[in-house]
Design a protein around this motif. Structure first.
Motif, PDB file in Angstrom:
ATOM      1  N   HIS A 137     -55.410  24.412  -3.557  1.00  0.00           N
ATOM      2  CA  HIS A 137     -55.347  22.616  -3.845  1.00  0.00           C
ATOM      3  C   HIS A 137     -55.533  21.978  -2.599  1.00  0.00           C
ATOM      4  O   HIS A 137     -56.204  21.005  -2.845  1.00  0.00           O
ATOM      5  N   ILE A 138     -55.082  22.455  -1.405  1.00  0.00           N
ATOM      6  CA  ILE A 138     -55.259  21.725  -0.536  1.00  0.00           C
ATOM      7  C   ILE A 138     -56.934  21.435  -0.165  1.00  0.00           C
ATOM      8  O   ILE A 138     -57.524  20.538   0.370  1.00  0.00           O
ATOM      9  N   HIS A 145     -61.611  13.935  -0.275  1.00  0.00           N
ATOM     10  CA  HIS A 145     -61.707  12.974   0.751  1.00  0.00           C
ATOM     11  C   HIS A 145     -62.592  13.258   1.985  1.00  0.00           C
ATOM     12  O   HIS A 145     -62.310  12.665   2.837  1.00  0.00           O
ATOM     13  N   ASP A 146     -63.604  14.211   1.522  1.00  0.00           N
ATOM     14  CA  ASP A 146     -64.579  14.233   2.483  1.00  0.00           C
ATOM     15  C   ASP A 146     -64.260  14.712   3.969  1.00  0.00           C
ATOM     16  O   ASP A 146     -64.764  14.336   4.917  1.00  0.00           O
ATOM     17  N   THR A 152     -56.272  12.918   3.400  1.00  0.00           N
ATOM     18  CA  THR A 152     -55.709  14.064   2.604  1.00  0.00           C
ATOM     19  C   THR A 152     -54.352  14.443   2.623  1.00  0.00           C
ATOM     20  O   THR A 152     -53.492  14.644   1.562  1.00  0.00           O
ATOM     21  N   ALA A 153     -53.602  14.247   3.845  1.00  0.00           N
ATOM     22  CA  ALA A 153     -52.263  14.449   3.987  1.00  0.00           C
ATOM     23  C   ALA A 153     -51.572  13.423   3.203  1.00  0.00           C
ATOM     24  O   ALA A 153     -50.705  13.427   2.422  1.00  0.00           O
ATOM     25  N   GLU A 154     -52.102  12.121   3.199  1.00  0.00           N
ATOM     26  CA  GLU A 154     -51.569  11.042   2.372  1.00  0.00           C
ATOM     27  C   GLU A 154     -51.533  11.418   0.764  1.00  0.00           C
ATOM     28  O   GLU A 154     -50.470  11.117   0.143  1.00  0.00           O
ATOM     29  N   ALA A 155     -52.451  12.047   0.457  1.00  0.00           N
ATOM     30  CA  ALA A 155     -52.898  12.158  -1.081  1.00  0.00           C
ATOM     31  C   ALA A 155     -51.800  13.558  -1.288  1.00  0.00           C
ATOM     32  O   ALA A 155     -51.396  13.476  -2.386  1.00  0.00           O
ATOM     33  N   LEU A 156     -51.500  14.428  -0.519  1.00  0.00           N
ATOM     34  CA  LEU A 156     -50.781  15.575  -0.823  1.00  0.00           C
ATOM     35  C   LEU A 156     -49.224  15.324  -0.667  1.00  0.00           C
ATOM     36  O   LEU A 156     -48.306  16.107  -0.733  1.00  0.00           O
ATOM     37  N   SER A 162     -48.457  18.346   9.598  1.00  0.00           N
ATOM     38  CA  SER A 162     -48.222  19.440   8.909  1.00  0.00           C
ATOM     39  C   SER A 162     -49.522  20.132   7.904  1.00  0.00           C
ATOM     40  O   SER A 162     -49.732  21.434   8.073  1.00  0.00           O
ATOM     41  N   LEU A 163     -50.474  19.164   7.786  1.00  0.00           N
ATOM     42  CA  LEU A 163     -51.575  19.680   7.086  1.00  0.00           C
ATOM     43  C   LEU A 163     -52.615  20.225   8.043  1.00  0.00           C
ATOM     44  O   LEU A 163     -52.934  21.200   7.799  1.00  0.00           O
TER      45      LEU A 163
END
Length: 175
Positions: A137-138, A145-146, A152-156, A162-163
């Motif tokens: 998933h990550i 998000h290229d 990506t961290a914001e979307a997750l 942490s990411l």
């Protein structure tokens, strides 16, 4: 007649072993490069196959797939990676790779992929573990998000740091 094979990987021990093993079969003549850009700087000659590492020093092998296809016109272009994910597999195939292997791959598995024969007659299908599903998933969101860690961290819904920690760990393997 031997088939020209190109191996592009920054792991000199791996390339030396693979070159020696492929040459020993009597079916391949092997050329090795430590970077994809170095391979593209060499004269353009058709080859049977290319084994391309996904992470080559500061280069990303995925970015060189179409240029290598154009330059060498191989029958097989196989991405090898220690960071396998569904997202990178899909990206590699869309860009022109003919196959994708997670490292470590056995020599017999490489031969089977190059010769178009199945690696085995029995395929075991195991469900993904929670860690594997999270990793996949990550990787998918990161690809969407290229590669931008902050987006990506914001979307997750997690902190960027942490990411980054999760990405620094090796991908979980199937047992």
């Amino acid at each position: 007649m031997t088939k020209p094979l190109i191996i592009i990987d920054d792991d000199s021990r791996l390339t030396a072993v693979l070159a020696r093993r492929f040459t020993a079969t009597g079916n391949y003549s092997v050329t090795t490069y430590v970077q994809a850009s170095e391979a593209l700087a060499a004269p353009a000659t058709p080859c049977y196959g290319i084994l391309l590492d996904m992470m080559i020093g500061d280069e990303l092998g995925l970015e060189f797939i179409s240029a290598l296809q154009t330059h060498y016109t191989p029958e097989h272009l196989i991405i090898m990676t220690g960071y396998a994910s569904i997202a990178t597999t899909v990206t590699a195939m869309k860009r022109g790779a003919t196959d994708y292997l997670a490292k470590p791959a056995s020599f017999n598995e490489l031969i089977y992929k190059l010769e178009g024969q199945p690696a085995s007659t029995t395929v075991e299908h195991k469900p993904l573990t929670a860690a594997q599903a999270e990793w996949e998933h990550i990787q998918r969101i990161l690809a969407e998000h290229d590669g931008n860690i902050s987006r990506t961290a914001e979307a997750l819904g997690m902190h960027r740091r942490s990411l980054q920690r999760k990405l620094q760990k090796h991908s979980p393997t199937k047992k």
